[in-house]
Design an enzyme around this catalytic site. Structure first.
Site, PDB file in Angstrom:
ATOM      1  N   LYS A   8       3.361 -15.287   3.957  1.00 18.84           N
ATOM      2  CA  LYS A   8       3.597 -16.132   2.776  1.00 18.84           C
ATOM      3  C   LYS A   8       5.093 -16.377   2.703  1.00 18.84           C
ATOM      4  O   LYS A   8       5.754 -16.033   1.725  1.00 18.84           O
ATOM      5  CB  LYS A   8       3.051 -15.402   1.525  1.00 18.84           C
ATOM      6  N   TYR A  68       0.833  -1.206   0.000  1.00 17.76           N
ATOM      7  CA  TYR A  68       0.000   0.000   0.000  1.00 17.76           C
ATOM      8  C   TYR A  68       0.870   1.260   0.000  1.00 17.76           C
ATOM      9  O   TYR A  68       0.515   2.274  -0.581  1.00 17.76           O
ATOM     10  CB  TYR A  68      -0.890   0.038   1.244  1.00 17.76           C
ATOM     11  N   ASP A  87     -12.177  -8.839   5.284  1.00 19.15           N
ATOM     12  CA  ASP A  87     -13.462  -8.934   4.576  1.00 19.15           C
ATOM     13  C   ASP A  87     -14.012 -10.353   4.673  1.00 19.15           C
ATOM     14  O   ASP A  87     -15.204 -10.561   4.892  1.00 19.15           O
ATOM     15  CB  ASP A  87     -13.291  -8.588   3.082  1.00 19.15           C
ATOM     16  N   ASP A 125      -6.290  -6.766   4.626  1.00 20.38           N
ATOM     17  CA  ASP A 125      -7.428  -6.173   3.914  1.00 20.38           C
ATOM     18  C   ASP A 125      -8.349  -7.287   3.421  1.00 20.38           C
ATOM     19  O   ASP A 125      -9.561  -7.249   3.623  1.00 20.38           O
ATOM     20  CB  ASP A 125      -6.902  -5.345   2.732  1.00 20.38           C
ATOM     21  N   ASP A 127      -2.749 -18.414   2.148  1.00 22.56           N
ATOM     22  CA  ASP A 127      -3.744 -19.179   1.372  1.00 22.56           C
ATOM     23  C   ASP A 127      -4.469 -20.180   2.263  1.00 22.56           C
ATOM     24  O   ASP A 127      -5.686 -20.351   2.187  1.00 22.56           O
ATOM     25  CB  ASP A 127      -3.099 -19.855   0.146  1.00 22.56           C
TER      26      ASP A 127
END
Ligand code: IPM
Ligand code: MN
Length: 388
Positions: free
Chosen positions: A222, A173, A282, A278, A254
């Site tokens: 990751k 970001y 959600d 982010d 994942d």
């Protein structure tokens, strides 16, 4: 009234009586007057914020506090008025306040603007300018909302109570971004970079929060692919040594996406970087029924915070009076708790929300059979009523 958003205006609302103030003041030396910057923003932002302010005023009345609101522009409405998403005045007023309440920014009108001119810049700019590196997103499944959860009932029988701790001012970001020519044509890049200090401070926040909860941190990265994740994980392991009472587990992102819908009850605190957070927040919100329920706090190392619903501006339903104001109202409860140390007041909001849901009132996003569907304003009214 609070009808005219998207203009800079100061409201001062005194509630309670002088005697009441004095009494409480002498009792605990508690601050009674709070300055709040309000960035209602775009889409459903102004409608849900209006209800939020009514609820806060009800709290003020009941507990004898004064909340003074300064409405400032940020997002699309600021682009329309000033040609830029985040005017300096907005940053200055936010900085001079005790905390910031934000509705939502963005909408189709501004979708074709270049990246640095988009409404979302307001949010990213505020996070950066205010140093709000710790984003807390609690995903809690209310008992009363089990019907609204899309997962099979047996998966959530024991409830879900996850706190996503998302790093908010680093990663891709905020990393270097740009375009360049390659032999495969034009290329674009956003650099994912994290420094030890950035990882350390967010990790400490996560462990401190876990200490007050079920004492379990799931670090999500990751590290099988990304160098930034390998540094991240190394620092997390170092910091974890200072919190021996908290269990640390590592999970690849994942796998985490899968586990969240397979067995959400396994999570307590989820610690992760900006982009993963982010996406995962959600996902976690849907487990609780609707993103319209998900509050969020963005903090730095002081008591200052920015509080906003995790959902977006929902331009498709804006102005229809059907948006769910609960995420915004629960964000205000987080403000009372984290920034103002007003635990009783925060409890009063959370209990009122729980009671309204228990009694069967629902906005459309969390509606299920046999419940009573109500609109944004009615939901605000109901919550005020229950606080009284
Ligand atoms: C959020 C939003 C923002 C983000 C956008 C609007 C910039 O999706 O708060 O989760 O990506 O952080
Ligand atoms: Mn998001």
């Amino acid at each position: 009234g609070f009808k005219s958003f998207c203009i800079t205006k100061t409201f001062s609302l005194s509630v309670g009586n002088a005697q009441g103030f004095k009494k409480i003041y002498l009792k605990g030396g508690i601050k009674m007057n709070y300055k709040i910057a309000v960035v209602a923003g775009d889409g459903i932002g102004p409608e849900v914020m209006e209800q939020n302010i009514l609820v806060l005023n009800e709290i003020g009345k009941k507990f004898g506090h004064t909340f003074e609101y300064t409405h400032v522009l940020g997002g699309g409405c600021a682009i329309d008025k000033y040609g830029e998403p985040l005017p300096q005045e907005t940053i200055d007023i936010c900085k001079a306040s005790d905390s910031v309440l934000l509705g939502a920014v963005g909408g189709w009108q501004w979708d074709n603007l270049p990246g640095d001119k988009r409404p979302e810049r307001a949010l990213l700019g505020l996070r950066g300018a205010l140093g709000l590196y710790a984003n807390l997103r609690p995903a809690t499944l209310h008992d009363a909302l089990k019907d609204a959860c899309p997962l099979k009932p047996e998966l959530v029988a024991d409830g879900v109570d996850i706190m996503v701790v998302r790093e908010l001012t680093g990663g891709m970001y905020f990393g270097e971004k740009g375009r360049k020519q390659t032999d495969m044509g034009e290329a674009a890049y956003d650099v994912e970079q994290y420094s030890e200090k950035e990882v350390e401070r967010i990790t400490r926040k996560a462990f401190e929060i876990a200490r007050k909860r079920k004492k379990h941190v799931t670090n999500v990265d990751k590290q099988n692919v990304l160098e930034s994740s390998r540094l991240w994980r190394k620092v997390v392991e170092e910091v974890a040594k200072d919190y021996p009472e908290v269990t640390l587990e590592h999970m690849l992102v994942d796998n985490c996406a899968m586990q969240l819908v397979k067995d959400p009850a396994q999570f307590d605190v989820v610690l992760t970087e900006n982009m993963f957070g982010d996406i995962l927040s959600d996902e976690a919100s849907m487990v609780t029924g609707s993103i319209g329920m998900l509050a969020s706090a963005s903090l730095n190392d002081t008591k200052f915070g920015l509080y906003e619903p995790s959902g977006g501006s929902a331009p498709d339903i804006a102005g229809k009076g059907i948006a769910n104001p609960i995420a915004t109202i629960l964000s205000a409860a987080m403000m009372l708790r984290f920034s103002f140390d007003l635990d009783k007041e925060a409890d009063a909001i959370e209990n009122a929300v729980a009671a309204v849901l228990k009694d069967g009132y629902r906005t459309i996003d969390i509606m299920s059979e046999g419940k009573e569907q109500i609109g944004t304003a009615q939901m605000g009214d109901k919550i005020c009523e229950y606080i009284k």
